[in-house]
Write an enzyme that holds these catalytic residues in place. Sequence first.
Site, PDB file in Angstrom:
ATOM      1  NE  ARG A 168     -11.078  -9.550  -2.305  1.00 35.43           N
ATOM      2  CZ  ARG A 168     -11.360  -8.537  -3.130  1.00 35.43           C
ATOM      3  NH1 ARG A 168     -11.672  -8.772  -4.379  1.00 35.43           N
ATOM      4  NH2 ARG A 168     -11.331  -7.305  -2.691  1.00 35.43           N
TER       5      ARG A 168
ATOM      6  CE  LYS B 238      -3.834  -1.937   2.696  1.00 38.03           C
ATOM      7  NZ  LYS B 238      -4.974  -1.703   1.794  1.00 38.03           N
TER       8      LYS B 238
HETATM    9 ZN   LIG Z   1      -5.549  -5.592   1.857  1.00 41.83          ZN
END
Ligand SMILES: [Zn+2]
Length: 483
Positions: free
Chosen positions: A337, A263
């Site tokens: 997920r 990120k």
């Molecule tokens: Zn993530």
Amino acid sequence: MRISVKTQKSLDGFENNIVLMDEKGKLSLGGRKLPGGKALSGPIETKDFKGELGGTHLLYGPANSRWLLTGLGKGPFTARHWRDAAAAAQKAFAALDITQAAFVLPAEADVFEIVTGLMLSGYVYDRYLPAKKKGKYLSRVILLLPESASKAKADKARKLAEAQAAGTLLARDLMCSPGNLAGPEYLAATAKEIAKNSGGRIKVKIKRQAQLEKEGFDALLTVGRGSRKEAHLIEMEYNPEGKRTLALVGKGITFDSGGISLKPGAAMDEMKYDMGGAAAVLGTFRALAELNYPHRIIGIVPTCENMPGGDAYRPGDIIKARSGVTIEVKNTDAEGRIILADGLDYAKEFNPELIIDVATLTGACVVALGNEAAAILGNEKGEAHYDALVESGKATGERVWPMPMFEEYDYLIESPVADIKNTGGRNGGTITAAKFLQHFADPKPWVHVDIAGAAWGDKERGIRPRGGNGFGVRLFLNFFDRF
Ligand SMILES: [Zn+2]
């Protein structure tokens, strides 16, 4: 905070008092008179204070007693009015370093919401703050009802609200605890602690690395591989004798760096909140530890840390999940997920009538609904529960709203090298994430709750603190009553 209920004819004898006032200037005294009578009514007539919800106005009465006029807003009064008024009063008195107060209530007051507002307002994660910077709270509140009110009924509502608030407060503490202090092991220890203090209502089992390997939890293990911290699977069971079974599955990424698909640095600290789903499940069980529900409730928390260590999984990797479904990894930052894939698959073994998973899953959900609501998505059998969930959201202020799961979206997660891929691209990101999860939840009735925006926020408002807010605990507990 210690809260007790008292029914009393007069309003004499307390130094610090909270009194509710609506926008018509009417005080809710439950048919009782203020001590000193007129002296207190003057400023109301001068319209210094209009009784707006969330507002307060301090007056002084006989013997230096304090009377905090607290706005109840405009009727008809709903759960939110009672809750937010109590929150405003708590914060206003606590800001003055006042620790004890009497809360004057009319017979029709919603004691459950008043207690919720008192207990959940003004929250600050202050475990590592020096004394002078710690959060300020009332420590003792007496709810003063008129003699016509039922003390037993009020006490029952108080106890229920206290248990629920304790669950939310735990979820907030867990969310706000930083990644270095609260990893997967810490969440597992918290689950054990909850079970230990549940008077036998809750059982807990923890699966660690070796066990997870043996049982094929490869999706969970793969995501956890880039961290020195071991992945865990937490399994909790409430009321094993319950006739109907419901399962809650919570995403427990204790810190999400994005992994190899790292990120950007700005605001990456917020990724300590990426276990908000796990916090909601653990908080719910913390509340269940004190409550009696007829259902058997299963809590499953797959938990690990998503880090870019030397053994981290890579974009392009293909993972075989516990269910046998193969996953092409397009982006290692879509890791939630992947661990939920194994969590959902495992939850099905308990044969639940409904699986709800809860996760801070997609940035797209924050764009769609902001911080004010969570998205709900599910398979066709899960949809049957949408109305009840929306109603629970309305009652608790933990709002949820449905998003579509049309088959037209299916192709977005098709993969040329595996059954599915782990991202469907930027557009419709909340929906394609849910589509991915459906591969592991089917054929059980299932609802996915994306709390990426709802579980935290930049601003304090009502009972919502700045930062992690423990979203989901009160929503689920309310929903259990409608299930
Ligand atoms: Zn993530």
